[in-house]
Scaffold this active site. Structure first.
Site, PDB file in Angstrom:
ATOM      1  N   HIS A  63       0.914  -1.156   0.000  1.00 27.52           N
ATOM      2  CA  HIS A  63       0.000   0.000   0.000  1.00 27.52           C
ATOM      3  C   HIS A  63       0.942   1.191   0.000  1.00 27.52           C
ATOM      4  CE1 HIS A  63      -3.999  -1.594   0.414  1.00 27.52           C
ATOM      5  NE2 HIS A  63      -3.683  -2.354   1.438  1.00 27.52           N
ATOM      6  N   ARG A  93      -3.984  -0.927  -4.835  1.00 30.78           N
ATOM      7  CA  ARG A  93      -4.487   0.455  -4.922  1.00 30.78           C
ATOM      8  C   ARG A  93      -6.007   0.536  -4.832  1.00 30.78           C
ATOM      9  NH1 ARG A  93      -6.835   4.352  -5.375  1.00 30.78           N
ATOM     10  NH2 ARG A  93      -6.264   6.410  -6.167  1.00 30.78           N
ATOM     11  N   LYS A  94      -6.659  -0.560  -5.147  1.00 27.98           N
ATOM     12  CA  LYS A  94      -8.132  -0.588  -5.118  1.00 27.98           C
ATOM     13  C   LYS A  94      -8.739   0.624  -5.809  1.00 27.98           C
ATOM     14  CE  LYS A  94      -8.689  -3.417  -0.931  1.00 27.98           C
ATOM     15  NZ  LYS A  94      -7.336  -3.463  -0.376  1.00 27.98           N
TER      16      LYS A  94
HETATM   17  O1  S5P Z   1     -11.023  -8.039   0.960  1.00 27.58           O
HETATM   18  C1  S5P Z   1      -9.889  -7.682   1.193  1.00 27.58           C
HETATM   19  C2  S5P Z   1      -9.045  -7.245   0.177  1.00 27.58           C
HETATM   20  C3  S5P Z   1      -7.749  -6.891   0.486  1.00 27.58           C
HETATM   21  S1  S5P Z   1      -6.688  -6.531  -0.821  1.00 27.58           S
HETATM   22  N1  S5P Z   1      -9.399  -7.732   2.461  1.00 27.58           N
HETATM   23  C4  S5P Z   1      -8.120  -7.360   2.771  1.00 27.58           C
HETATM   24  O2  S5P Z   1      -7.739  -7.453   3.950  1.00 27.58           O
HETATM   25  N2  S5P Z   1      -7.283  -6.892   1.781  1.00 27.58           N
HETATM   26  C5  S5P Z   1      -5.898  -6.449   2.096  1.00 27.58           C
HETATM   27  O3  S5P Z   1      -5.171  -7.555   2.597  1.00 27.58           O
HETATM   28  C6  S5P Z   1      -5.783  -5.349   3.148  1.00 27.58           C
HETATM   29  O4  S5P Z   1      -5.766  -4.082   2.530  1.00 27.58           O
HETATM   30  C7  S5P Z   1      -4.468  -5.665   3.838  1.00 27.58           C
HETATM   31  O5  S5P Z   1      -3.397  -5.053   3.142  1.00 27.58           O
HETATM   32  C8  S5P Z   1      -4.320  -7.180   3.677  1.00 27.58           C
HETATM   33  C9  S5P Z   1      -4.717  -7.981   4.899  1.00 27.58           C
HETATM   34  O6  S5P Z   1      -3.881  -7.715   5.979  1.00 27.58           O
HETATM   35  P1  S5P Z   1      -3.938  -8.551   7.347  1.00 27.58           P
HETATM   36  O7  S5P Z   1      -2.949  -7.856   8.218  1.00 27.58           O
HETATM   37  O8  S5P Z   1      -5.333  -8.482   7.867  1.00 27.58           O
HETATM   38  O9  S5P Z   1      -3.527  -9.972   7.001  1.00 27.58           O
END
Ligand code: S5P
Length: 262
Positions: A63, A93-94
């Protein structure tokens, strides 16, 4: 939905999307389906984690806009690490705007995402123009796009007919859309093979205090037929040994995959 029994290597050979081919090949060779999501705010920390997890991942997810001391050297260093350890880079980047705006957000500004990120992603909410806009910039650079067909967070609106419409949009742009961010494999139509990447993966916790929900690699890759596990805090969270956790998630992801293809 039937579970894919084919190996990543076989899928690389069959894939019609150049970047999916590259991704499946890399996963097969390096024997990993782990992507690490490095959500940290300091350049040095980002580089340090990327270098540590590099040997165990197929994809580094960033990010970039949360890095407080971002500069072009960060991009250069990330590219160097990607070469050194053989992984691809995914800027999460969504994008979620009209085609003409996302063209500029993708190519310009401080981050110039298209110039260094192999993969980025977009919400399908604005309609197909978002793909057309991103594709006009990304395809000539051999980039790939993932559509957010589902989300891992509680109460997500990306379900049902929204998810179905996302799959239809992807089918019309298979040259650029390599697959989905989703919790499960979404399509098994003959002759098409979208790659599925799933966040919301954790071996120790069930979620966080803001709606994130975790499942295990076995559930995600084995039972739900996804291809790549995206893991963030489970690997670099407070007090964690980053290398040890990266290995642990790599092993768990790979074991789930082997269990599926056998
Ligand atoms: O549905 C989603 C899509 C994404 S890309 N849920 C998510 O959590 N993400 C991303 O995955 C979120 O932006 C973060 O960077 C990562 C999950 O992180 P964690 O620390 O919860 O494993």
């Amino acid at each position: 939905m039937s579970i894919v029994r084919k190996s990543y290597g076989e899928r690389a050979k069959l894939s019609t999307n150049d970047l999916s081919k590259k991704m499946f090949d890399l996963m097969e060779k390096k024997q990993t389906n782990l992507s690490v999501a490095v959500d940290v705010t300091k350049k040095r920390e980002l580089i340090e984690i990327a270098d540590k997890v590099g040997p165990y991942i197929c994809l580094l997810k960033t990010h970039i806009d949360i890095v407080e001391d971002f500069d072009n050297d960060l991009v250069e260093q990330l590219k160097r690490l990607a070469k050194k350890h053989n992984f691809l880079i995914f800027e999460d980047r969504k994008f979620a705007d009209i085609g003409s705006t996302v063209q500029l957000q993708y190519s310009s500004g401080i981050y110039k995402i298209a110039s260094w990120a192999d993969i980025t992603n977009a919400h399908p909410i604005p309609g197909e123009g978002i793909i057309t806009g991103l594709k006009s910039i990304g395809l000539p650079l051999n980039r790939g796009l993932l559509l957010l067909a589902e989300m891992s967070s509680a109460g997500s609106l990306a379900t049902g007919s929204y998810t179905d419409a996302t799959i239809s949009m992807a089918r019309r742009h298979k040259d650029f859309v390599m697959g989905f961010v989703a919790g499960r494999r979404l399509s098994d139509r003959e002759g098409e093979d979208f790659i599925t990447m799933s966040p919301g993966v954790g071996l120790d916790d069930k979620g966080d205090s803001m709606g994130q929900q975790y499942r295990t690699p076995k559930e995600v890759i084995g039972a739900c037929g996804s291809d790549v596990i995206i893991v963030g805090r489970g690997i670099y969270g407070k007090g964690k040994d980053v290398v040890k956790e990266a290995k642990r998630y790599r092993d768990a992801g790979w074991a789930a995959y082997l269990g599926r293809i056998e």
